[in-house]
Design a protein around this motif. Structure first.
Motif, PDB file in Angstrom:
ATOM      1  N   PRO A 102       0.825  -1.218   0.000  1.00 46.70           N
ATOM      2  CA  PRO A 102       0.000   0.000   0.000  1.00 46.70           C
ATOM      3  C   PRO A 102       0.857   1.264   0.000  1.00 46.70           C
ATOM      4  N   ARG A 103       0.403   2.285  -0.720  1.00 45.18           N
ATOM      5  CA  ARG A 103       1.144   3.542  -0.783  1.00 45.18           C
ATOM      6  C   ARG A 103       1.269   4.197   0.589  1.00 45.18           C
ATOM      7  N   GLY A 104       0.304   3.925   1.445  1.00 41.48           N
ATOM      8  CA  GLY A 104       0.352   4.516   2.777  1.00 41.48           C
ATOM      9  C   GLY A 104       1.584   4.126   3.568  1.00 41.48           C
ATOM     10  N   GLN A 105       2.152   2.955   3.272  1.00 43.34           N
ATOM     11  CA  GLN A 105       3.365   2.514   3.960  1.00 43.34           C
ATOM     12  C   GLN A 105       4.518   3.470   3.677  1.00 43.34           C
ATOM     13  N   ALA A 106       4.720   3.797   2.403  1.00 45.51           N
ATOM     14  CA  ALA A 106       5.806   4.705   2.036  1.00 45.51           C
ATOM     15  C   ALA A 106       5.535   6.119   2.542  1.00 45.51           C
ATOM     16  N   GLU A 107       4.285   6.557   2.472  1.00 47.25           N
ATOM     17  CA  GLU A 107       3.956   7.904   2.939  1.00 47.25           C
ATOM     18  C   GLU A 107       4.178   8.032   4.443  1.00 47.25           C
ATOM     19  N   ALA A 108       3.817   6.988   5.191  1.00 41.74           N
ATOM     20  CA  ALA A 108       4.034   7.020   6.637  1.00 41.74           C
ATOM     21  C   ALA A 108       5.523   7.043   6.964  1.00 41.74           C
ATOM     22  N   ALA A 109       6.312   6.287   6.197  1.00 40.74           N
ATOM     23  CA  ALA A 109       7.756   6.278   6.441  1.00 40.74           C
ATOM     24  C   ALA A 109       8.372   7.643   6.134  1.00 40.74           C
ATOM     25  N   ARG A 110       7.924   8.272   5.050  1.00 43.21           N
ATOM     26  CA  ARG A 110       8.455   9.605   4.731  1.00 43.21           C
ATOM     27  C   ARG A 110       8.048  10.635   5.773  1.00 43.21           C
ATOM     28  N   SER A 111       6.861  10.474   6.327  1.00 39.02           N
ATOM     29  CA  SER A 111       6.427  11.414   7.359  1.00 39.02           C
ATOM     30  C   SER A 111       7.253  11.291   8.642  1.00 39.02           C
ATOM     31  N   LEU A 112       7.893  10.130   8.823  1.00 38.81           N
ATOM     32  CA  LEU A 112       8.769   9.933   9.983  1.00 38.81           C
ATOM     33  C   LEU A 112      10.184  10.435   9.725  1.00 38.81           C
ATOM     34  N   GLY A 113      10.450  10.932   8.534  1.00 38.26           N
ATOM     35  CA  GLY A 113      11.755  11.520   8.232  1.00 38.26           C
ATOM     36  C   GLY A 113      12.697  10.639   7.457  1.00 38.26           C
ATOM     37  N   LEU A 114      12.243   9.460   7.009  1.00 39.81           N
ATOM     38  CA  LEU A 114      13.117   8.586   6.228  1.00 39.81           C
ATOM     39  C   LEU A 114      13.232   9.108   4.802  1.00 39.81           C
ATOM     40  N   ASN A 115      14.452   9.059   4.249  1.00 42.49           N
ATOM     41  CA  ASN A 115      14.626   9.471   2.861  1.00 42.49           C
ATOM     42  C   ASN A 115      14.211   8.347   1.922  1.00 42.49           C
ATOM     43  N   ALA A 116      14.202   8.635   0.618  1.00 46.94           N
ATOM     44  CA  ALA A 116      13.670   7.676  -0.367  1.00 46.94           C
ATOM     45  C   ALA A 116      14.392   6.334  -0.352  1.00 46.94           C
ATOM     46  N   PRO A 117      15.753   6.291  -0.342  1.00 44.90           N
ATOM     47  CA  PRO A 117      16.410   4.972  -0.317  1.00 44.90           C
ATOM     48  C   PRO A 117      16.063   4.147   0.915  1.00 44.90           C
ATOM     49  N   LEU A 118      15.983   4.787   2.085  1.00 42.45           N
ATOM     50  CA  LEU A 118      15.648   4.050   3.299  1.00 42.45           C
ATOM     51  C   LEU A 118      14.208   3.571   3.277  1.00 42.45           C
ATOM     52  N   VAL A 119      13.317   4.365   2.693  1.00 45.53           N
ATOM     53  CA  VAL A 119      11.919   3.937   2.574  1.00 45.53           C
ATOM     54  C   VAL A 119      11.831   2.654   1.756  1.00 45.53           C
ATOM     55  N   VAL A 120      12.583   2.616   0.655  1.00 42.57           N
ATOM     56  CA  VAL A 120      12.552   1.435  -0.206  1.00 42.57           C
ATOM     57  C   VAL A 120      13.193   0.229   0.485  1.00 42.57           C
ATOM     58  N   LEU A 121      14.383   0.425   1.071  1.00 42.82           N
ATOM     59  CA  LEU A 121      15.134  -0.688   1.643  1.00 42.82           C
ATOM     60  C   LEU A 121      14.523  -1.237   2.922  1.00 42.82           C
ATOM     61  N   LEU A 122      13.965  -0.360   3.755  1.00 46.41           N
ATOM     62  CA  LEU A 122      13.497  -0.786   5.076  1.00 46.41           C
ATOM     63  C   LEU A 122      12.000  -1.044   5.145  1.00 46.41           C
ATOM     64  N   ILE A 123      11.230  -0.408   4.285  1.00 46.74           N
ATOM     65  CA  ILE A 123       9.773  -0.491   4.402  1.00 46.74           C
ATOM     66  C   ILE A 123       9.147  -1.226   3.219  1.00 46.74           C
ATOM     67  N   VAL A 124       9.402  -0.745   2.013  1.00 51.16           N
ATOM     68  CA  VAL A 124       8.684  -1.242   0.845  1.00 51.16           C
ATOM     69  C   VAL A 124       9.230  -2.583   0.368  1.00 51.16           C
ATOM     70  N   LEU A 125      10.550  -2.665   0.143  1.00 49.79           N
ATOM     71  CA  LEU A 125      11.125  -3.874  -0.448  1.00 49.79           C
ATOM     72  C   LEU A 125      10.934  -5.125   0.406  1.00 49.79           C
ATOM     73  N   PRO A 126      11.145  -5.086   1.733  1.00 49.52           N
ATOM     74  CA  PRO A 126      10.908  -6.313   2.520  1.00 49.52           C
ATOM     75  C   PRO A 126       9.484  -6.835   2.402  1.00 49.52           C
ATOM     76  N   GLN A 127       8.500  -5.939   2.418  1.00 50.49           N
ATOM     77  CA  GLN A 127       7.115  -6.385   2.277  1.00 50.49           C
ATOM     78  C   GLN A 127       6.844  -6.932   0.880  1.00 50.49           C
ATOM     79  N   ALA A 128       7.443  -6.292  -0.125  1.00 50.62           N
ATOM     80  CA  ALA A 128       7.239  -6.761  -1.494  1.00 50.62           C
ATOM     81  C   ALA A 128       7.825  -8.154  -1.703  1.00 50.62           C
TER      82      ALA A 128
END
Length: 337
Positions: free
Chosen positions: A230-256
């Motif tokens: 869900p897009r909300g996962q990445a949006e929530a991570a960005r709202s916590l201050g994570l940059n784009a690479p960390l959002v992908v590596l820590l949030i989006v890619l493991p779930q995918a």
């Protein structure tokens, strides 16, 4: 008994059909077992046992293969024991300081042991045959195609038009070509376009063809997982201050990756079986060594015994990968059953 009455014997014609099917299956099974135990000549397997496993690899150097086998068993056993530890902190410590360095050094050590050099007697790739070559090429191709496929999937989702369209172009071109065509390009045409001072070994060319082909399909599997997050996962991570690479590596890619474990393992199984095509290019892997064995005068025409044995080997390894996949899904809580 209730299940049998409900599904197989609920009407008179279903009962007749069930009895007929049971009779056909029993006749086929009895005929097959009768051939296996009374008519088949399994001497073709017992006589050529070493050829099936290691081909023409020098007998005096086969102690290296036993070391490789021991290292593989140790790696599998260590990974299994680490996964069963109840303490998460201890599990992570063992992984980062024990297993991870082992993973990193595993394939360079394997390649050194098989090929020689650096104190060991060199063994040319023309002597790497049988199941040894099949396992080596499939394992290296799987290890290399996975990160390349992930990068292609991420590139296809990129906001940079050049990167996105470059990845799309590569994926669609490779997926539109048959594997045998990719292998032909790697084995026959690639040496023609390389400078004369560069001569790639044919095993390396075969691995390159398998990796480039498999990575395109891997990219599409991973892309499906990325779209399922869900897009909300990445949006929530960005709202916590994570940059784009960390959002992908820590949030989006493991779930995918968790969501597409069955598809990824299916791709690995397909890649393992696709190595049989390399026998068309004079690489004597498991299928190629089988053809060499069938050319022996005393075993001419013993196709059924040889290919049944080879098929059993392929099935054992493919089913083992499938079992490992289901165990991983169970540990990660993926899938219904």
């Amino acid at each position: 008994m209730k299940w049998l009455r409900k599904n197989l014997f609920n009407t008179w014609y279903n009962s007749l059909l069930t009895i007929l099917c049971i009779w056909i299956v029993l006749q086929g099974l009895l005929g097959f077992l009768g051939w296996v135990f009374t008519q088949a000549n399994w001497q073709v397997v017992s006589t050529n046992w070493r050829l099936f496993w290691v081909g023409r690899y020098p007998v005096t150097q086969q102690w290296r293969i036993w070391i490789i086998f021991a290292l593989t068993v140790a790696l599998v056993a260590g990974s299994w024991m680490q996964s069963k530890l109840p303490n998460q902190k201890l599990k992570e410590t063992i992984y980062y300081f024990g297993l991870l360095p082992f993973y990193i050094a595993f394939f360079p050590i394997i390649w050194w042991l098989i090929g020689g050099g650096w104190g060991l007697t060199p063994v040319g790739t023309n002597l790497w045959n049988g199941l040894l070559l099949t396992l080596l090429m499939s394992a290296v191709s799987i290890i290399l195609s996975f990160p390349l496929g992930v990068l292609l999937a991420l590139g296809r989702q990129s906001n940079l038009p050049i990167l996105r369209w470059g990845c799309i172009f590569y994926i669609e071109i490779i997926r539109g070509l048959p594997l045998i065509g990719i292998l032909f390009i790697a084995q026959v045409m690639l040496p023609l376009v390389l400078p004369s001072e560069i001569r790639l070994d044919r095993v390396l060319r075969a691995i390159a063809g398998l990796v480039l082909f498999s990575a395109a399909y891997m990219a599409e599997n991973v892309r499906g997982g990325l779209q399922a997050v869900p897009r909300g996962q990445a949006e929530a991570a960005r709202s916590l201050g994570l940059n784009a690479p960390l959002v992908v590596l820590l949030i989006v890619l493991p779930q995918a990756l968790r969501a597409v474990i069955p598809a990824i393992v299916g791709q690995f199984i397909g890649l393992f079986k696709d190595t049989s095509l390399l026998s068309l290019f004079a690489l004597v892997e498991l299928t190629g060594i089988s053809r060499s064995i069938l050319a022996q005068p005393e075993f001419l025409g013993r196709y059924a015994e040889v290919y049944l044995f080879v098929g059993l080997i392929y099935w054992v390894f493919c089913y083992s990968m499938s079992m490992a996949s289901r165990q991983l899904e169970k540990q990660l809580g993926v899938g219904g059953r």
